[in-house]
Enzyme design. Structure first.
Site, PDB file in Angstrom:
ATOM      1  N   ASN A   7      39.188 -21.512   2.574  1.00  0.00           N
ATOM      2  CA  ASN A   7      39.402 -22.062   3.850  1.00  0.00           C
ATOM      3  C   ASN A   7      38.509 -21.103   4.711  1.00  0.00           C
ATOM      4  OD1 ASN A   7      40.424 -22.549   6.356  1.00  0.00           O
ATOM      5  ND2 ASN A   7      42.606 -21.968   6.040  1.00  0.00           N
ATOM      6  N   ARG A  94      39.314 -26.499   2.586  1.00  0.00           N
ATOM      7  CA  ARG A  94      39.843 -27.220   3.995  1.00  0.00           C
ATOM      8  C   ARG A  94      38.709 -27.445   4.840  1.00  0.00           C
ATOM      9  NH1 ARG A  94      42.382 -23.936   9.016  1.00  0.00           N
ATOM     10  NH2 ARG A  94      43.301 -25.745   9.886  1.00  0.00           N
ATOM     11  N   HIS A 183      46.603 -30.207  11.327  1.00  0.00           N
ATOM     12  CA  HIS A 183      47.738 -29.368  10.548  1.00  0.00           C
ATOM     13  C   HIS A 183      48.256 -30.535   9.395  1.00  0.00           C
ATOM     14  CE1 HIS A 183      48.993 -26.849  14.094  1.00  0.00           C
ATOM     15  NE2 HIS A 183      48.122 -25.983  13.386  1.00  0.00           N
ATOM     16  N   ARG A 247      47.421 -21.655  23.366  1.00  0.00           N
ATOM     17  CA  ARG A 247      47.102 -22.865  24.187  1.00  0.00           C
ATOM     18  C   ARG A 247      48.056 -23.690  24.808  1.00  0.00           C
ATOM     19  NH1 ARG A 247      45.666 -25.311  18.397  1.00  0.00           N
ATOM     20  NH2 ARG A 247      45.457 -23.349  17.572  1.00  0.00           N
TER      21      ARG A 247
END
Ligand code: ADP
Length: 411
Positions: A7, A94, A183, A247
């Site tokens: 990842n 990923r 996700h 965020r």
């Protein structure tokens, strides 16, 4: 079969190495501060699943160099987990953005690489790093098949009425502006686990209506009907929806031109404001980390309290909306750092939702000690279940990788 999962982030490479039969994580680790300031302060932390930790500081100016330290750690006679690199049979990566092209994981070839490169425009912070990781692995493990597992893939089943924004249609056709969702690997993993639990309770998989809440630094919530994602809160980018660590989540889009014209901010400054200075951090003024925000609440900080209120309110609101579009609910699932560890957020998120059949067992919620097993925190007679399921995106990537190579399947 031995599978290496990679990842690659904007300044780090996380990895985990799995054996597939029986399914077992052998080691995991993180190369940090890669390619930051020439990689001078980079370090590798490698941990065997038996617990032994090895840390090494080294210059890592590129991902390729970082990967050379990772493969050394994995094969080290003292703290490694395989005798030689030949034992690694596949690598799973990923990849954040697969656009509309990928609705499942794929073996990487030249065409797939070109598509991932094309989607760099849509995920400028993520896809370039993911590509670097793939190139680095191709260099160090040249004959090993590599697989891409996309964060967006699980959400490709969302219907157009949920993924098209109310803009002129050409913006979708020409620019690809639509809801993609993120996700996905996490939502898919917890969906699979929740599906087994509900099946045992007599709800057929094709009828199951789940709301999966991934609450980490980034947060997203997904409506899953019959095992398929039918709506999700993250959108064109990972900014929409729930309040997150830094965020903002949902926002009136007119705020953006207002900030540009009234406060004389540039587009880049607004982007930075919404992505890195908003959310729990922006509202509380304390931190993006939920534990720090709670500490401030305990100390009487009102803005911290407001940040938590907004955070929980939005989860509650989305659960209600998703229950509405699915015609009811069989389970709500919590996962990731906050979802797995924060009983107060879970309590508040469902406190007003008894009318949807969600009855929380307060003791089970408080006393939860999670390992890898899902825990049901609803009362025995609750019409819908409330579940806490630890996510494991790396395991999902390893499973996809093994399955694609048709050699053997992980359990
Ligand atoms: P990432 O999205 O980076 O993978 P994580 O899933 O690790 O993030 O989640 C990070 C969030 O989880 C942080 O806000 C952190 O405060 C929160 N968290 C972790 N442990 C706890 C805990 N015991 N109680 C409350 N929040 C926690």
């Amino acid at each position: 079969m031995i599978v290496l999962v990679i990842n690659c982030g904007s300044s780090s490479v996380k990895y985990e190495i799995f054996q597939t039969q029986p399914e077992k994580s052998l080691a995991s680790g993180l190369a940090d501060r890669v390619a930051v300031n020439g990689g001078q302060q980079a370090a590798l932390t490698h941990q065997r699943s038996s617990g032994q930790i090895h840390r090494r500081e080294a210059e890592m100016p590129t991902y390729e160099v970082a990967l050379s330290y990772i493969v050394k750690a994995i094969t080290d006679p003292d703290y490694g987990v395989v005798g030689s690199l030949e034992e690694i049979e596949a690598v799973g990566h990923r990849v954040v953005h697969g656009g509309e092209r990928f609705s499942a994981s794929v073996l990487i070839d030249e065409e797939v690489l070109a598509a991932i490169a094309e989607f760099c425009e849509l995920a400028p912070l993520h896809n370039p790093a993911n590509l670097e990781g793939i190139y680095a692995c191709q260099k160090h493990l040249p004959d090993v098949p590599q697989v891409a597992v996309f964060d967006t893939a699980f959400h490709q089943t969302i219907p157009p009425h949920a993924f098209i924004y109310g803009l002129p249609y050409e913006f979708y056709q020409e620019q690809g502006i639509r809801r993609y969702g993120f996700h996905g690997t996490s939502h898919r993993y917890i969906t699979l686990r929740a599906t087994e639990i509900l099946k045992r309770r007599g709800v057929a998989p094709q009828d199951q209506r789940l709301v999966t809440c991934h609450l980490g630094n980034g947060c997203s919530i997904t409506a899953v009907k019959g095992g398929k994602s039918v709506d999700t809160s993250l959108g064109f980018t990972p900014l929409e929806g729930l309040l997150m660590g830094t965020r903002c989540g949902d926002l009136d889009p007119a705020i953006v031109p207002y900030l540009i014209s009234e406060l004389d901010l540039s587009a880049e400054q607004v982007d930075d404001l919404l992505n890195t200075r908003s959310g729990l951090l922006g509202v509380s003024g304390v931190s993006s980390d939920m534990r720090d925000v709670w500490a401030a609440v305990t100390a009487g900080n009102r803005r911290a309290r407001l940040a938590v209120d907004i955070f929980c309110y939005r989860i509650e609101k989305y659960i209600g909306a998703y229950a509405a579009v699915m015609g009811g609910l069989d389970a709500v699932v919590f996962t990731a750092g906050i979802g797995e560890n924060d009983p107060e957020v879970r309590r508040r998120a469902v406190a007003g939702l008894q009318h949807l059949g969600l009855y929380l067992d307060k003791t089970a919620n408080e006393d939860l000690s999670l390992n890898v097993q899902p825990v049901d925190i609803s009362t025995p007679d609750s019409p819908a279940r409330i579940l806490v399921i630890p996510t494991d995106e790396e395991l999902m990537i390893a499973r996809d990788t093994a399955a694609l190579l048709h050699t053997d399947h992980l359990s």
